[in-house]
Write a protein that holds these residues in place. Sequence first.
Motif, PDB file in Angstrom:
ATOM      1  N   LEU A  65     -12.393  14.925  -4.543  1.00 26.28           N
ATOM      2  CA  LEU A  65     -11.306  14.150  -4.448  1.00 26.28           C
ATOM      3  C   LEU A  65     -11.056  13.709  -2.911  1.00 26.28           C
ATOM      4  O   LEU A  65     -10.647  12.517  -2.715  1.00 26.28           O
ATOM      5  CB  LEU A  65     -10.159  15.254  -4.771  1.00 26.28           C
ATOM      6  N   GLU A  66     -11.412  14.507  -1.821  1.00 23.75           N
ATOM      7  CA  GLU A  66     -11.206  14.114  -0.613  1.00 23.75           C
ATOM      8  C   GLU A  66     -11.770  12.957  -0.162  1.00 23.75           C
ATOM      9  O   GLU A  66     -11.717  12.210   0.377  1.00 23.75           O
ATOM     10  CB  GLU A  66     -11.411  14.851   0.488  1.00 23.75           C
ATOM     11  N   LYS A  67     -13.117  12.744  -0.689  1.00 20.25           N
ATOM     12  CA  LYS A  67     -14.157  11.830  -0.399  1.00 20.25           C
ATOM     13  C   LYS A  67     -13.890  10.355  -1.299  1.00 20.25           C
ATOM     14  O   LYS A  67     -13.776   9.227  -0.667  1.00 20.25           O
ATOM     15  CB  LYS A  67     -15.622  12.269  -1.147  1.00 20.25           C
ATOM     16  N   GLY A  72      -5.709   4.141  -1.098  1.00 19.05           N
ATOM     17  CA  GLY A  72      -4.684   3.902  -2.278  1.00 19.05           C
ATOM     18  C   GLY A  72      -5.526   3.379  -3.585  1.00 19.05           C
ATOM     19  O   GLY A  72      -4.691   2.745  -4.233  1.00 19.05           O
ATOM     20  N   ARG A  73      -6.575   3.945  -3.767  1.00 22.17           N
ATOM     21  CA  ARG A  73      -7.241   3.650  -5.045  1.00 22.17           C
ATOM     22  C   ARG A  73      -6.541   4.301  -6.038  1.00 22.17           C
ATOM     23  O   ARG A  73      -5.877   5.553  -6.176  1.00 22.17           O
ATOM     24  CB  ARG A  73      -8.626   4.384  -5.103  1.00 22.17           C
ATOM     25  N   LYS A  74      -6.365   3.802  -7.237  1.00 20.32           N
ATOM     26  CA  LYS A  74      -5.516   4.285  -8.314  1.00 20.32           C
ATOM     27  C   LYS A  74      -6.022   5.268  -9.160  1.00 20.32           C
ATOM     28  O   LYS A  74      -7.284   4.803  -9.693  1.00 20.32           O
ATOM     29  CB  LYS A  74      -5.092   3.027  -9.244  1.00 20.32           C
ATOM     30  N   ALA A 102      -4.762  13.109  -1.850  1.00 18.16           N
ATOM     31  CA  ALA A 102      -3.402  12.476  -1.028  1.00 18.16           C
ATOM     32  C   ALA A 102      -3.693  10.951  -0.734  1.00 18.16           C
ATOM     33  O   ALA A 102      -2.911  10.201  -0.699  1.00 18.16           O
ATOM     34  CB  ALA A 102      -3.066  13.456   0.006  1.00 18.16           C
ATOM     35  N   GLY A 103      -4.971  10.693  -0.501  1.00 24.01           N
ATOM     36  CA  GLY A 103      -5.140   9.267   0.129  1.00 24.01           C
ATOM     37  C   GLY A 103      -5.195   8.110  -1.193  1.00 24.01           C
ATOM     38  O   GLY A 103      -5.194   7.013  -0.719  1.00 24.01           O
ATOM     39  N   ALA A 104      -4.963   8.719  -2.376  1.00 27.54           N
ATOM     40  CA  ALA A 104      -5.187   7.744  -3.633  1.00 27.54           C
ATOM     41  C   ALA A 104      -3.575   7.405  -3.942  1.00 27.54           C
ATOM     42  O   ALA A 104      -2.527   8.020  -3.421  1.00 27.54           O
ATOM     43  CB  ALA A 104      -5.733   8.412  -4.652  1.00 27.54           C
TER      44      ALA A 104
END
Length: 170
Positions: A65-67, A72-74, A102-104
């Motif tokens: 998940l972190e990678k 902002g990928r959906k 969190a980056g998505a």
Amino acid sequence: MKALVAYLSSTGNTKKIAEAICDEIRCDKDIKKVDEVQDIGSYDISFLGFPVHGYGPDKKTKQFLEKHCTDGRKIALFITHAAPEGEPELPETLAKFTQAAAGADLQGIFDCQGELAKGVKFIMKIAPSKKMRSQAKMDNSKGQPDATRVEKAREFARETMSRMDSSKPS
């Protein structure tokens, strides 16, 4: 539009939900095991599914998940767990998955009960933790995810894809 359904499943629970979600997607799509995924950047939406291990994502899931959940990928998450939905501890457990992603741009999260693996249940029964022993004793997950939960996963996929379709510029 192009969609990915990727999952990690050792007991078959998460795979069953992944297949139900994939069946409802009406665009170009791929379904893969998580370890077959090199990159999710070429997909407009990625449905990512994992089981709960030790009250959250295991190390491999967290790293995935972190990678991949950056820029902002959906994504839409689907999580299977042995506890019945509505258990007081579930929001905290599920939050650990969303924190790792969190980056998505999270489009939604679906969770449902899956059958607790027999080996895990045995370990829980003899664990030093009274809480774990109690949870093993109260386990009611046999036969999960059932048809009702699978249908709810299908509905989640339809609703998520509908939101994606309505957010596309005309």
